[in-house]
Design a protein around this motif. Structure first.
Motif, PDB file in Angstrom:
ATOM      1  N   SER A  92      99.542 -74.421  31.435  1.00 20.50           N
ATOM      2  CA  SER A  92      98.669 -73.822  30.715  1.00 20.50           C
ATOM      3  C   SER A  92      99.262 -72.094  30.492  1.00 20.50           C
ATOM      4  O   SER A  92      98.815 -71.481  29.618  1.00 20.50           O
ATOM      5  CB  SER A  92      97.212 -73.875  31.219  1.00 20.50           C
ATOM      6  N   ARG A 140      99.262 -70.210  27.220  1.00 20.71           N
ATOM      7  CA  ARG A 140      98.515 -68.787  26.717  1.00 20.71           C
ATOM      8  C   ARG A 140      99.403 -67.775  26.662  1.00 20.71           C
ATOM      9  O   ARG A 140      99.023 -67.081  25.646  1.00 20.71           O
ATOM     10  CB  ARG A 140      97.806 -68.507  28.078  1.00 20.71           C
ATOM     11  N   GLU A 170      89.258 -82.303  21.768  1.00 25.05           N
ATOM     12  CA  GLU A 170      90.396 -81.382  21.108  1.00 25.05           C
ATOM     13  C   GLU A 170      89.940 -79.988  21.398  1.00 25.05           C
ATOM     14  O   GLU A 170      90.731 -79.188  21.730  1.00 25.05           O
ATOM     15  CB  GLU A 170      90.100 -81.643  19.843  1.00 25.05           C
ATOM     16  N   THR A 171      88.767 -79.441  21.648  1.00 27.32           N
ATOM     17  CA  THR A 171      88.528 -78.015  21.496  1.00 27.32           C
ATOM     18  C   THR A 171      88.522 -77.745  23.204  1.00 27.32           C
ATOM     19  O   THR A 171      89.147 -76.955  23.453  1.00 27.32           O
ATOM     20  CB  THR A 171      86.800 -77.874  21.155  1.00 27.32           C
ATOM     21  N   THR A 190      90.587 -79.031  25.544  1.00 28.78           N
ATOM     22  CA  THR A 190      91.996 -79.168  25.863  1.00 28.78           C
ATOM     23  C   THR A 190      92.441 -77.808  25.285  1.00 28.78           C
ATOM     24  O   THR A 190      93.406 -77.063  26.086  1.00 28.78           O
ATOM     25  CB  THR A 190      92.863 -80.141  25.337  1.00 28.78           C
ATOM     26  N   ALA A 191      92.409 -77.438  24.036  1.00 27.85           N
ATOM     27  CA  ALA A 191      92.659 -76.304  23.451  1.00 27.85           C
ATOM     28  C   ALA A 191      92.313 -75.010  24.204  1.00 27.85           C
ATOM     29  O   ALA A 191      93.233 -74.110  24.361  1.00 27.85           O
ATOM     30  CB  ALA A 191      92.443 -76.248  21.830  1.00 27.85           C
ATOM     31  N   HIS A 228      94.047 -74.045  27.273  1.00 25.91           N
ATOM     32  CA  HIS A 228      95.702 -73.881  26.879  1.00 25.91           C
ATOM     33  C   HIS A 228      96.398 -74.937  27.259  1.00 25.91           C
ATOM     34  O   HIS A 228      97.436 -74.686  27.831  1.00 25.91           O
ATOM     35  CB  HIS A 228      96.003 -72.539  27.550  1.00 25.91           C
ATOM     36  N   ARG A 247     100.223 -78.919  23.219  1.00 29.62           N
ATOM     37  CA  ARG A 247      99.785 -79.368  22.015  1.00 29.62           C
ATOM     38  C   ARG A 247     100.459 -80.916  22.364  1.00 29.62           C
ATOM     39  O   ARG A 247     101.639 -80.933  22.943  1.00 29.62           O
ATOM     40  CB  ARG A 247     100.194 -79.069  20.725  1.00 29.62           C
ATOM     41  N   GLY A 260      92.235 -76.784  13.632  1.00 29.79           N
ATOM     42  CA  GLY A 260      92.562 -76.514  14.791  1.00 29.79           C
ATOM     43  C   GLY A 260      91.443 -75.361  15.505  1.00 29.79           C
ATOM     44  O   GLY A 260      91.731 -74.074  15.741  1.00 29.79           O
ATOM     45  N   GLY A 281      89.872 -75.447  18.148  1.00 24.57           N
ATOM     46  CA  GLY A 281      89.924 -75.084  19.595  1.00 24.57           C
ATOM     47  C   GLY A 281      91.047 -73.966  19.945  1.00 24.57           C
ATOM     48  O   GLY A 281      90.598 -73.221  20.562  1.00 24.57           O
ATOM     49  N   ALA A 282      92.169 -74.196  19.053  1.00 20.76           N
ATOM     50  CA  ALA A 282      93.257 -73.548  19.286  1.00 20.76           C
ATOM     51  C   ALA A 282      92.684 -71.810  18.842  1.00 20.76           C
ATOM     52  O   ALA A 282      92.896 -70.925  19.430  1.00 20.76           O
ATOM     53  CB  ALA A 282      94.365 -73.715  18.235  1.00 20.76           C
ATOM     54  N   ARG A 339      93.685 -69.167  11.649  1.00 20.44           N
ATOM     55  CA  ARG A 339      94.996 -68.723  12.386  1.00 20.44           C
ATOM     56  C   ARG A 339      95.938 -67.864  12.158  1.00 20.44           C
ATOM     57  O   ARG A 339      96.309 -67.031  13.044  1.00 20.44           O
ATOM     58  CB  ARG A 339      95.404 -70.187  12.701  1.00 20.44           C
TER      59      ARG A 339
END
Lengths: 398, 357
Positions: free
Chosen positions: A29, A33, A78-79, A81-82, A85, A88, A250, A252-253, A327
């Motif tokens: 992570s 990050r 998904e959010t 885990t993103a 950090h 993917r 994307g 979450g990212a 993004r």
């Protein structure tokens, strides 16, 4: 209408958070990050952790290893885990090929390939684009000619992401040139160790080589590696692309990235003023945050509709466009925040364990590289202009 | 999480939609907007009988709704028909009457017997070039108001006026001592006016706080957001239909890529605005209210202007005409940005909230 998570959804979110806290290695992570380069081993490590938990393939049917989660649970997963950090998950086998095999493949193919995707035996890459077939994918020329029990494949694929690590490639090939260009395409699975395949890296503008060219010269592929029917590959390819787009927003990212950007804005001064207090910077940041918050609800609405059986064609293209624009704008603001320190290019600083003296603020190292790398977002998965065509086609019905 | 509007609200929406389609068609609207009051009092009373105004208020004050989504449902239909009338004023003033426990006055408003308006925003002072507002003086039950409120909706037809001053709210009888109104028509078809008060006796709406006034503003923004998204949907549908049928160079103009891409972007932005309006309604009674309210009004202004301008541009010359309903939708859309603060003001407000966080 109610935008709050149900108690069950909240419990699920807590379960995901607890899992991430316990199982996501800080080493990974931290790298994510800080925008450092992930190695093949890094990606495989996280893949194996998720597989052990049984959470690697949430979107697969349960009988093949899926989780039977609701669309909302998948969104939460998904959010979360993103936001934590996590690296993917390489999507080519899990999210692209597998849904095609599950829908169109033979039972033998499913039994053989799906477990190998889960346990990491096979690393897959995608053989779609060609030098003359990008947005106009159906113009592809790589040919497969039937000779007895084999197809003989000749041609070239390009932009093959992480192809340098791949054991297998799923390819769109031309098996018929007589009719409409969409009607002579087949979907073929090819072992990358087959003689006649050559992989050449493409160095990109950020200095890295995550994509490749793949050349095929008289490559012999057993006919049982054909997925579905010959000349029906375009149907499968379109199905795959729709799958690709619904996850491309994307959210979450972007949520994670915007938190980081806000932290930087609150701690970085330019000309004696915090970036968060600079009216022009603050305005761009606020627009971005509002846009993301709106898109989060748009995404949830699309998921809600999809969960009730809807087919959100125009909407998934909208998510792709706006998700990638957001993004890219985050990347642009990071670059803007870096000021003159966006310029130094210390490639080694993007490696794990780099001990050199930092140049400028500790976070600036990968900022410009990421900004330039992010140009790809509005190009791949069907360029944002192609997405606009899809939207108009759906709503104009002309 | 659930994005269904709910059965009761769907019924209200259907009822209102049928009623307006039948009784407020285009010819009717063109006539109504030529009148001095800018709306049809008989229709207003019928809407009140249908329960449209009751849906804006909670049960404990004589209504049967009052949540963000109830407000949104009513105003979505107002937008679809670009109905004129003191809907917003009733919502905002009514909430303050409710907060003060003025249930009799509120009942007469909900029932349609009385028209209420909300005099909230300051007027322009021609001498100083600054904004000038109403000030209150007095104590206990004995208050007078002096000053001017600017662009007060439907003031000419109002029986009751709720006036804000010094973070308090007051009830003033129209036509009473020291009340002068100079009214006018509005660009988008309704009516409004300047309210001049001079030592006007006023009833203090006891118990109304600055927070109640802020909540009324937030309710107003939920209303405008839903009204706005409904108008955007109309602009989009009318423009798509035009792209299908209008031919130039021998083909429908919808075949031109330059127009297709503009339309796709607009459709995307409208979905973002819809999400913003849903957020504003969902967080209306939650601690994050102001952040989502500011975000919604910013989004509404930003996307609303885009929708109005693109719809006219894609229509070409015909989009410029009074005759085409589209131009009226476009005007209402843009004017919504001038009610309760425009996109820049709300972006600034959002930034201030972020910086304070």
């Amino acid at each position: 209408m109610n935008l709050e998570f149900t108690q069950e959804e909240q419990d699920f979110r807590d379960e995901v958070r607890a899992f991430l806290k316990e199982k996501l290695p800080a080493r990974l992570s931290d790298k994510v990050r800080q925008g450092k380069r992930l190695t093949k081993q890094d990606m495989e490590e996280w893949h194996a952790i998720l597989n052990e938990k049984g959470w690697l393939a949430p979107h697969w049917p349960e009988q093949y290893g899926g989780t039977n989660w609701s669309v909302m649970q998948k969104f939460i997963f998904e959010t979360e885990t993103a936001m934590a950090h996590a690296p993917r998950i390489v999507p080519f086998g899990l999210s692209m090929l597998a849904p095609v095999l599950i829908k169109y493949g033979s039972e033998e193919q499913r039994q053989h390939y799906l477990p190998r995707i889960l346990d990491g035996t096979d690393w897959w890459c995608q053989g779609y684009s060609e030098p003359g077939a990008g947005s106009d994918l159906a113009s592809l020329k790589t040919s497969a000619v039937r000779e007895g029990d084999h197809y003989i494949v000749n041609g070239q694929k390009t932009w093959t992401t992480l192809g340098q690590y791949a054991d297998w490639i799923f390819c769109l090939v031309r098996t018929d040139s007589s009719g409409k260009k969409q009607e002579g395409i087949s979907f073929l699975l090819i072992d990358m160790d087959t003689p006649g395949i050559e992989v050449r890296p493409i160095k990109l503008l950020d200095g890295d080589a995550e994509v490749n060219e793949v050349f095929f010269t008289d490559v012999k592929v057993p006919v049982e590696n054909l997925v579905g029917e010959e000349n029906k590959g375009w149907t499968y390819a379109k199905f795959l692309l729709t799958y690709e787009r619904t996850n491309i927003a994307g959210i979450g990212a972007s949520m994670a990235a915007i938190e980081r950007l806000k932290h930087i804005a609150r701690t970085t001064k330019k000309n004696g003023v915090l970036l968060a207090d600079d009216p022009l910077f603050a305005q761009r940041l606020a627009r971005l945050e509002i846009d993301l918050e709106n898109m989060k609800t748009t995404n949830l609405r699309v998921l809600d509709a999809a969960g009730k059986g809807g087919v959100p064609v125009a909407e998934s293209s909208m998510l792709k466009i706006r998700g990638t624009e957001i993004r890219q704008e985050i990347g642009a603001l990071m670059r803007r925040a870096a000021g003159r320190y966006a310029q130094p290019f210390v490639s080694e600083s993007m490696e794990e364990g780099y001990n050199g003296t930092p140049v400028g603020p500790e976070w600036v190292g990968p900022v410009s590289s990421q900004y330039f790398n992010n140009r790809k977002l509005s190009i791949f998965g069907g360029s944002n202009e192609v997405q606009r065509e899809i939207i108009t086609k759906a709503i104009l019905e002309l | 999480m659930d994005f269904a509007i709910g059965e009761d609200r769907q019924m209200l929406s259907d009822t209102m939609s049928r009623f307006l389609a039948k009784n407020f068609d285009w010819e009717k609207r063109l006539k109504v907007i030529e009148t001095d009051t800018g709306f049809d009092r008989d229709l207003w009373n019928e809407l009140a009988e249908l329960g449209v105004l009751g849906a804006l208020f909670s049960e404990d004050v004589g209504g049967f709704g009052g949540t963000g989504f109830d407000i949104g449902t009513v105003f979505g239909e107002v937008g679809r028909a670009i109905a004129t009338g003191p809907f917003l004023e009733t919502l905002m003033a009514g909430r303050l009457l409710a907060a003060a426990g003025e249930t009799d006055a509120l009942e007469s408003v909900i029932g349609g017997e009385k028209i209420v308006t909300f005099a909230h925003q300051p007027a322009h002072d021609a001498e100083t070039g600054e904004e000038s507002d109403v000030t209150a003086s007095g104590s206990g039950e004995d208050w007078t108001l002096t000053g001017t409120k600017g662009v007060v909706g439907y003031i000419g037809a109002a029986d009751l006026i709720v006036v804000t001053a010094d973070d308090k709210a007051f009830l003033v009888e129209a036509g009473g001592e020291g009340v002068t109104v100079s009214d006018y028509k509005m660009v988008d078809g309704g009516a409004g006016g300047e309210l001049h008060l001079s030592g006007t006796p006023a009833k203090l709406l006891a118990g109304v706080t600055a927070e109640d006034i802020a909540a009324a503003e937030a309710a107003g923004i939920v209303a405008l957001s839903w009204e706005g998204v409904a108008i955007m949907d109309q602009l989009r549908e009318q423009t798509l239909e035009y792209m299908r049928t209008r031919k130039q160079f021998g083909i429908p103009i919808g075949k031109f890529q330059a127009l297709q891409h503009r339309m796709a972007t607009l459709a995307l932005e409208i979905e973002q605005a819809r999400s913003a309006s849903i957020n504003a309604a969902a967080y209306f009674d939650k601690p994050e209210r102001d952040r989502f309210s500011a975000a919604a009004k910013y989004t509404l202004g930003h996307v609303g202007n885009l929708a109005a301008e693109e719809a006219i541009q894609i229509h070409g010359g015909i989009g410029m005409t009074w005759e085409l309903p589209l131009s009226h939708y476009a005007k209402r859309m843009v004017m919504l940005g001038h009610v309760l603060g425009d996109e820049d003001e709300h972006l600034s407000r959002y930034i201030a909230l972020m910086q304070a966080a």
